[in-house]
Enzyme design. Structure first.
Site, PDB file in Angstrom:
ATOM      1  N   GLU A  46      11.227 -23.116  79.309  1.00  0.00           N
ATOM      2  CA  GLU A  46      12.394 -22.719  80.271  1.00  0.00           C
ATOM      3  C   GLU A  46      12.080 -23.042  81.416  1.00  0.00           C
ATOM      4  O   GLU A  46      13.139 -23.748  82.223  1.00  0.00           O
ATOM      5  CB  GLU A  46      12.795 -21.182  80.113  1.00  0.00           C
ATOM      6  N   ALA A 147      -6.532 -33.787  47.235  1.00  0.00           N
ATOM      7  CA  ALA A 147      -6.230 -35.125  46.543  1.00  0.00           C
ATOM      8  C   ALA A 147      -6.785 -35.232  45.380  1.00  0.00           C
ATOM      9  O   ALA A 147      -8.076 -35.140  45.254  1.00  0.00           O
ATOM     10  CB  ALA A 147      -6.685 -36.516  47.517  1.00  0.00           C
ATOM     11  N   LEU A 197     -14.554 -34.867  60.539  1.00  0.00           N
ATOM     12  CA  LEU A 197     -13.461 -33.803  60.534  1.00  0.00           C
ATOM     13  C   LEU A 197     -12.733 -34.028  61.844  1.00  0.00           C
ATOM     14  O   LEU A 197     -12.571 -32.918  62.686  1.00  0.00           O
ATOM     15  CB  LEU A 197     -14.218 -32.532  60.322  1.00  0.00           C
ATOM     16  N   GLY A 289     -13.831 -28.170  49.233  1.00  0.00           N
ATOM     17  CA  GLY A 289     -13.653 -28.507  48.040  1.00  0.00           C
ATOM     18  C   GLY A 289     -12.752 -27.533  47.272  1.00  0.00           C
ATOM     19  O   GLY A 289     -12.205 -26.455  47.466  1.00  0.00           O
TER      20      GLY A 289
END
Ligand code: AOF
Ligand code: ZN
Length: 362
Positions: A46, A147, A197, A289
């Site tokens: 704002e 995946a 990562l 995992g």
């Protein structure tokens, strides 16, 4: 409101632990100013929008304007709004922060400002899910990504997992690291893949990097792991009992060590997630995992699922995408809500919410 939502979307994840908010100022039906939240501690949407417009009569904003509270870093937006002479404010969503919720609207009404609530509420709520969960529960929003093959395996019995899904799917998953606050993996994955990562869209390393979080109750990760050479911080979640020499070596390599309770079922994830939330982590992108995802699902910690499925079969004793205890009856299987399906290259992306947490009704 659509334009305010667009402005907010561009700041998604970049303002943590603050919400990413968009605002638009209108005068005589014309847009004369626009703003979005600046990175944490910076100006609110704002304030930006009002500063970019010389004057206006209406303000559209994706979240309830903020009010004074102890420890606040910026000027309360309700003051900026009333001072700018705005007489109508259209708000998509009430703020979930208990220090603000409802008070923003009350203060504006008391100042004679006309308020409308709910325009764009569904979009704003979807966009702000990590922030809303963080403020409502004190826990971060957890997205489980995996995946797998059509038979739900992430690796062969021998542990070979490269490459099940194609480049477009890997790139799509990778782009998520650009906006999440943390990327979480288990020590098994960290040791097997030695991943960096990091967020590096199109090979470009971003200035803002998500916090790397490694679950390593038994103290197995090497201080020589590649991630310690990469930009961004690394947090190792381990047990109080893990070897103290190992902890000291990892701290020397640059890791922050967080100690948690450990049982036969692994680290206490409630404790870890609360610690992450206290450190301003709104979102956790959990990449696996199978053991880590299993614990997260068993503990009802997962809010959203991203499953990339390659049109292939591993069979045999291939490793399951989600391990853990699981459920015993098929009718108890976790069913995703509002699920969507899309093709990403040759792979199939299924996304959906688990319902472990849902935003408070407005
Ligand atoms: C708004 N517009 O763009 C944002 C809001 O410490 P501060 O001053 O930055 O205040 C943080 C709180 O303000 C945050 O917890 C949330 O309630 C609100 N965020 N409010 O009016 C904004 N980012
Ligand atoms: Zn504000």
């Amino acid at each position: 409101m659509q334009q305010a939502l667009k402005a907010a979307h561009l700041k998604r994840g970049l303002t943590s632990p603050n919400p990413w908010v968009g605002a638009v100022v209108v005068r005589d039906g014309q847009i004369v100013g626009e703003g979005a939240t600046m990175p944490a501690g910076g100006e609110h949407a704002e304030a930006q929008a009002l500063a970019s417009a010389k004057s206006g009569d209406t303000l559209y904003v994706t979240l309830e304007p903020c009010t004074p509270f102890p420890g606040k870093r910026t000027r309360p937006c309700v003051e900026a709004i009333t001072e700018a002479g705005i007489n109508r404010v259209v708000i998509a969503l009430l703020d979930s922060d208990p220090r603000v919720r409802g008070r923003g609207i009350t203060l504006l009404r008391e100042a004679g400002v006309q308020i409308e609530i709910g325009d764009g509420a569904a979009e704003a709520q979807t966009l702000l899910r990590p922030y809303l969960k963080h403020r409502e529960t004190g826990s971060p929003y957890v997205i489980a990504k995996f995946a797998a093959t059509l038979d739900g395996r992430i690796a062969t019995a021998e542990g070979d997992s490269q490459w099940l899904t194609g480049e477009p799917a890997r790139e799509r998953a990778h782009r998520q690291r650009n906006w999440v606050d943390s990327v979480l993996v288990g020590s098994g994955t960290a040791i097997a893949d030695d991943p960096s990562l990091t967020a590096r869209p199109n090979g470009r390393t971003m200035a803002r990097q998500p916090l790397r979080v490694i679950l390593d109750g038994r103290g197995r990760l090497s201080p020589e792991a590649r991630m310690f050479q990469e930009p961004g911080r690394t947090l190792i979640a381990t047990s109080y009992e893990a070897n103290s020499v190992w902890k000291a070596r990892l701290a020397t390599a640059g890791a922050q060590i967080v100690e948690c309770e450990q049982s036969s079922r692994g680290l206490n994830l409630n404790q870890l997630l609360a610690t992450l939330a206290q450190r301003g982590v709104l979102s956790v992108w959990a990449e696996g995992g199978g053991t880590v995802l299993g614990s997260l699902f068993d503990g009802d910690h997962v809010d959203e699922v991203w499953a990339f499925l390659a049109p292939s079969i591993i069979g045999g004793s291939g490793i399951a995408a989600v391990g853990g205890k699981g459920v015993t009856r098929a009718t108890d299987a976790l069913r995703l809500r509002e699920s969507t399906v899309e093709m990403v290259g040759e792979d199939i992306l299924v996304r959906g919410y688990t319902g472990a947490w849902s935003p408070q009704p407005q």
